[in-house]
Design a protein around this motif. Sequence first.
Motif, PDB file in Angstrom:
ATOM      1  N   ASN A 290       0.804  -1.219   0.000  1.00 24.75           N
ATOM      2  CA  ASN A 290       0.000   0.000   0.000  1.00 24.75           C
ATOM      3  C   ASN A 290       0.838   1.271   0.000  1.00 24.75           C
ATOM      4  OD1 ASN A 290       1.016  -0.283   2.550  1.00 24.75           O
ATOM      5  ND2 ASN A 290      -0.851   0.375   3.602  1.00 24.75           N
ATOM      6  N   TYR A 291       2.119   1.141  -0.267  1.00 21.93           N
ATOM      7  CA  TYR A 291       2.948   2.336  -0.389  1.00 21.93           C
ATOM      8  C   TYR A 291       2.459   3.172  -1.572  1.00 21.93           C
ATOM      9  CZ  TYR A 291       6.856   1.446   2.833  1.00 21.93           C
ATOM     10  OH  TYR A 291       7.639   1.281   3.940  1.00 21.93           O
ATOM     11  N   PRO A 292       2.286   4.443  -1.396  1.00 21.53           N
ATOM     12  CA  PRO A 292       1.982   5.295  -2.535  1.00 21.53           C
ATOM     13  C   PRO A 292       3.120   5.225  -3.560  1.00 21.53           C
ATOM     14  CG  PRO A 292       1.587   6.472  -0.495  1.00 21.53           C
ATOM     15  CD  PRO A 292       2.303   5.197  -0.134  1.00 21.53           C
ATOM     16  N   MET A 293       2.740   5.174  -4.817  1.00 20.52           N
ATOM     17  CA  MET A 293       3.733   5.155  -5.886  1.00 20.52           C
ATOM     18  C   MET A 293       3.247   6.020  -7.027  1.00 20.52           C
ATOM     19  SD  MET A 293       5.030   1.192  -6.045  1.00 20.52           S
ATOM     20  CE  MET A 293       6.417   1.635  -7.113  1.00 20.52           C
ATOM     21  N   GLY A 294       4.184   6.480  -7.816  1.00 24.03           N
ATOM     22  CA  GLY A 294       3.770   7.326  -8.928  1.00 24.03           C
ATOM     23  C   GLY A 294       4.887   7.586  -9.905  1.00 24.03           C
ATOM     24  N   TRP A 295       4.563   8.422 -10.877  1.00 23.75           N
ATOM     25  CA  TRP A 295       5.502   8.795 -11.926  1.00 23.75           C
ATOM     26  C   TRP A 295       5.686  10.311 -11.944  1.00 23.75           C
ATOM     27  CZ3 TRP A 295       8.069   5.089 -14.593  1.00 23.75           C
ATOM     28  CH2 TRP A 295       7.551   3.800 -14.557  1.00 23.75           C
ATOM     29  N   VAL A 296       6.912  10.679 -12.095  1.00 25.34           N
ATOM     30  CA  VAL A 296       7.306  12.085 -12.174  1.00 25.34           C
ATOM     31  C   VAL A 296       8.174  12.225 -13.414  1.00 25.34           C
ATOM     32  CG1 VAL A 296       8.680  13.880 -11.051  1.00 25.34           C
ATOM     33  CG2 VAL A 296       7.160  12.438  -9.683  1.00 25.34           C
ATOM     34  N   ARG A 297       8.082  13.342 -14.103  1.00 30.60           N
ATOM     35  CA  ARG A 297       8.927  13.527 -15.279  1.00 30.60           C
ATOM     36  C   ARG A 297       9.682  14.837 -15.200  1.00 30.60           C
ATOM     37  NH1 ARG A 297       4.232  14.426 -19.938  1.00 30.60           N
ATOM     38  NH2 ARG A 297       3.555  16.507 -19.263  1.00 30.60           N
ATOM     39  N   GLN A 298      10.780  14.859 -15.915  1.00 23.90           N
ATOM     40  CA  GLN A 298      11.598  16.066 -15.962  1.00 23.90           C
ATOM     41  C   GLN A 298      12.159  16.222 -17.365  1.00 23.90           C
ATOM     42  OE1 GLN A 298      14.855  16.208 -13.129  1.00 23.90           O
ATOM     43  NE2 GLN A 298      14.912  18.447 -13.223  1.00 23.90           N
TER      44      GLN A 298
ATOM     45  N   ALA B 137       1.440  11.093 -12.595  1.00 19.75           N
ATOM     46  CA  ALA B 137       0.335  10.245 -12.133  1.00 19.75           C
ATOM     47  C   ALA B 137       0.778   9.529 -10.869  1.00 19.75           C
ATOM     48  CB  ALA B 137      -0.056   9.227 -13.208  1.00 19.75           C
ATOM     49  N   ALA B 138      -0.178   9.222 -10.021  1.00 21.02           N
ATOM     50  CA  ALA B 138       0.177   8.558  -8.767  1.00 21.02           C
ATOM     51  C   ALA B 138      -0.990   7.753  -8.222  1.00 21.02           C
ATOM     52  CB  ALA B 138       0.643   9.580  -7.731  1.00 21.02           C
ATOM     53  N   ILE B 139      -0.635   6.739  -7.432  1.00 19.27           N
ATOM     54  CA  ILE B 139      -1.614   5.942  -6.702  1.00 19.27           C
ATOM     55  C   ILE B 139      -1.337   6.124  -5.218  1.00 19.27           C
ATOM     56  CG2 ILE B 139      -2.536   3.631  -6.279  1.00 19.27           C
ATOM     57  CD1 ILE B 139      -1.561   2.805  -9.049  1.00 19.27           C
ATOM     58  N   GLY B 140      -2.326   6.614  -4.497  1.00 20.09           N
ATOM     59  CA  GLY B 140      -2.151   6.852  -3.075  1.00 20.09           C
ATOM     60  C   GLY B 140      -2.236   5.584  -2.248  1.00 20.09           C
ATOM     61  N   SER B 141      -1.982   5.729  -0.941  1.00 19.57           N
ATOM     62  CA  SER B 141      -2.024   4.576  -0.054  1.00 19.57           C
ATOM     63  C   SER B 141      -3.429   3.993   0.043  1.00 19.57           C
ATOM     64  CB  SER B 141      -1.531   4.964   1.342  1.00 19.57           C
ATOM     65  OG  SER B 141      -2.367   5.962   1.897  1.00 19.57           O
ATOM     66  N   ASP B 142      -4.433   4.796  -0.252  1.00 18.95           N
ATOM     67  CA  ASP B 142      -5.820   4.325  -0.223  1.00 18.95           C
ATOM     68  C   ASP B 142      -6.301   3.843  -1.584  1.00 18.95           C
ATOM     69  OD1 ASP B 142      -7.535   7.571  -0.451  1.00 18.95           O
ATOM     70  OD2 ASP B 142      -5.856   6.713  -1.563  1.00 18.95           O
ATOM     71  N   GLY B 143      -5.385   3.792  -2.539  1.00 19.38           N
ATOM     72  CA  GLY B 143      -5.750   3.355  -3.878  1.00 19.38           C
ATOM     73  C   GLY B 143      -6.257   4.465  -4.772  1.00 19.38           C
ATOM     74  N   SER B 144      -6.336   5.673  -4.250  1.00 12.52           N
ATOM     75  CA  SER B 144      -6.802   6.789  -5.072  1.00 12.52           C
ATOM     76  C   SER B 144      -5.791   7.074  -6.178  1.00 12.52           C
ATOM     77  CB  SER B 144      -7.003   8.036  -4.211  1.00 12.52           C
ATOM     78  OG  SER B 144      -5.793   8.421  -3.579  1.00 12.52           O
TER      79      SER B 144
ATOM     80  N   ALA C  69       8.329   6.145  -4.910  1.00  9.18           N
ATOM     81  CA  ALA C  69       7.554   5.484  -3.867  1.00  9.18           C
ATOM     82  C   ALA C  69       7.709   6.257  -2.561  1.00  9.18           C
ATOM     83  CB  ALA C  69       8.009   4.038  -3.676  1.00  9.18           C
ATOM     84  N   HIS C  70       6.700   6.134  -1.738  1.00  7.38           N
ATOM     85  CA  HIS C  70       6.674   6.920  -0.502  1.00  7.38           C
ATOM     86  C   HIS C  70       6.162   6.033   0.615  1.00  7.38           C
ATOM     87  CE1 HIS C  70       5.514  10.327   2.120  1.00  7.38           C
ATOM     88  NE2 HIS C  70       6.344  11.044   1.388  1.00  7.38           N
ATOM     89  N   ASN C  71       6.622   6.264   1.838  1.00  2.96           N
ATOM     90  CA  ASN C  71       6.142   5.448   2.957  1.00  2.96           C
ATOM     91  C   ASN C  71       5.063   6.155   3.753  1.00  2.96           C
ATOM     92  OD1 ASN C  71       7.587   7.328   4.363  1.00  2.96           O
ATOM     93  ND2 ASN C  71       9.178   5.933   5.039  1.00  2.96           N
TER      94      ASN C  71
ATOM     95  N   VAL D  40       0.957  13.811  -7.046  1.00  2.00           N
ATOM     96  CA  VAL D  40       0.995  14.471  -8.351  1.00  2.00           C
ATOM     97  C   VAL D  40       1.315  15.953  -8.165  1.00  2.00           C
ATOM     98  CG1 VAL D  40      -0.397  15.163 -10.336  1.00  2.00           C
ATOM     99  CG2 VAL D  40      -0.527  12.825  -9.480  1.00  2.00           C
ATOM    100  N   ALA D  41       0.709  16.550  -7.169  1.00  4.26           N
ATOM    101  CA  ALA D  41       0.905  17.985  -6.949  1.00  4.26           C
ATOM    102  C   ALA D  41       2.313  18.294  -6.442  1.00  4.26           C
ATOM    103  CB  ALA D  41      -0.133  18.512  -5.963  1.00  4.26           C
ATOM    104  N   SER D  42       2.843  17.433  -5.600  1.00  2.00           N
ATOM    105  CA  SER D  42       4.123  17.727  -4.939  1.00  2.00           C
ATOM    106  C   SER D  42       5.325  17.076  -5.600  1.00  2.00           C
ATOM    107  CB  SER D  42       4.069  17.251  -3.489  1.00  2.00           C
ATOM    108  OG  SER D  42       4.018  15.827  -3.434  1.00  2.00           O
ATOM    109  N   ALA D  43       5.075  16.002  -6.368  1.00  2.46           N
ATOM    110  CA  ALA D  43       6.184  15.204  -6.939  1.00  2.46           C
ATOM    111  C   ALA D  43       7.153  14.814  -5.836  1.00  2.46           C
ATOM    112  CB  ALA D  43       6.894  15.971  -8.051  1.00  2.46           C
ATOM    113  N   ASN D  44       6.632  14.557  -4.646  1.00  2.00           N
ATOM    114  CA  ASN D  44       7.456  14.291  -3.477  1.00  2.00           C
ATOM    115  C   ASN D  44       7.406  12.808  -3.113  1.00  2.00           C
ATOM    116  OD1 ASN D  44       8.950  14.540  -1.104  1.00  2.00           O
ATOM    117  ND2 ASN D  44       7.132  14.990   0.113  1.00  2.00           N
ATOM    118  N   PHE D  45       8.492  12.106  -3.343  1.00  3.22           N
ATOM    119  CA  PHE D  45       8.595  10.697  -2.991  1.00  3.22           C
ATOM    120  C   PHE D  45       9.886  10.483  -2.202  1.00  3.22           C
ATOM    121  CE2 PHE D  45       5.040   8.923  -5.203  1.00  3.22           C
ATOM    122  CZ  PHE D  45       4.823   9.755  -6.287  1.00  3.22           C
ATOM    123  N   HIS D  46       9.878   9.425  -1.400  1.00  2.00           N
ATOM    124  CA  HIS D  46      11.073   9.102  -0.620  1.00  2.00           C
ATOM    125  C   HIS D  46      12.097   8.331  -1.430  1.00  2.00           C
ATOM    126  CE1 HIS D  46       8.607   9.423   3.319  1.00  2.00           C
ATOM    127  NE2 HIS D  46       9.300  10.521   3.131  1.00  2.00           N
TER     128      HIS D  46
END
Length: 126
Positions: free
Chosen positions: A31-39, A49-56, A97-99, A108-114
Motif C-alpha cells: 500500500n505504499y503510494p507510488m507514482g511517476w514524475v517527469r523532468q 500520475a500517482a496511486i495513493g495509499s488508499d488506492g486513489s 515510492a513513498h512510505n 501528483v501535486a508535490s512530486a514528493n517521494f522518498h
Amino acid sequence: QVELVESGGGSVQAGGSLRLSCVASGRIGSNYPMGWVRQAPGGEREGVAAIGSDGSIAYAEPVKGRFTISKDNGKNTLYLEMSDLKPEDSATYYCGAHNGRLKGAYYVASANFHYWGQGTRVTVSS
C-alpha cells in the motif's frame, strides 16, 4: 531500503504509445503510494500520475485521458500506459515510492517521494 527500476522508455512519433514499468524491491509495502514524475531537459520535475495509499489515482492535467497508471501488487510493478503522445511529453520519467499515507493527488501535486528509480527517457518526435 527500497529499490525501483524503470524500463520501457524510448523514441516514438507523435500519436504513438509507450508503456513504462517500474519494478519495486526491498522493504516496500503493497500500500505504499507510488507514482511517476517527469523532468524535461532544463525543466523542473513534475508529477504525472500517482496511486495513493488508499488506492486513489490522480493525474496531472496535461496527461488526463491519455495516460493510465496501474499497479500489479503480485509483481511489485507499477505501470504507466501512455497513448497519443505529444512532443511536450518528452522527458525523463522517474518512478517514485513513498512510505506515507496520502492520496494520489498529493503526490501528483508535490512530486514528493522518498524513493526514486534511475529514470527512463521518453522522446516524442513531431
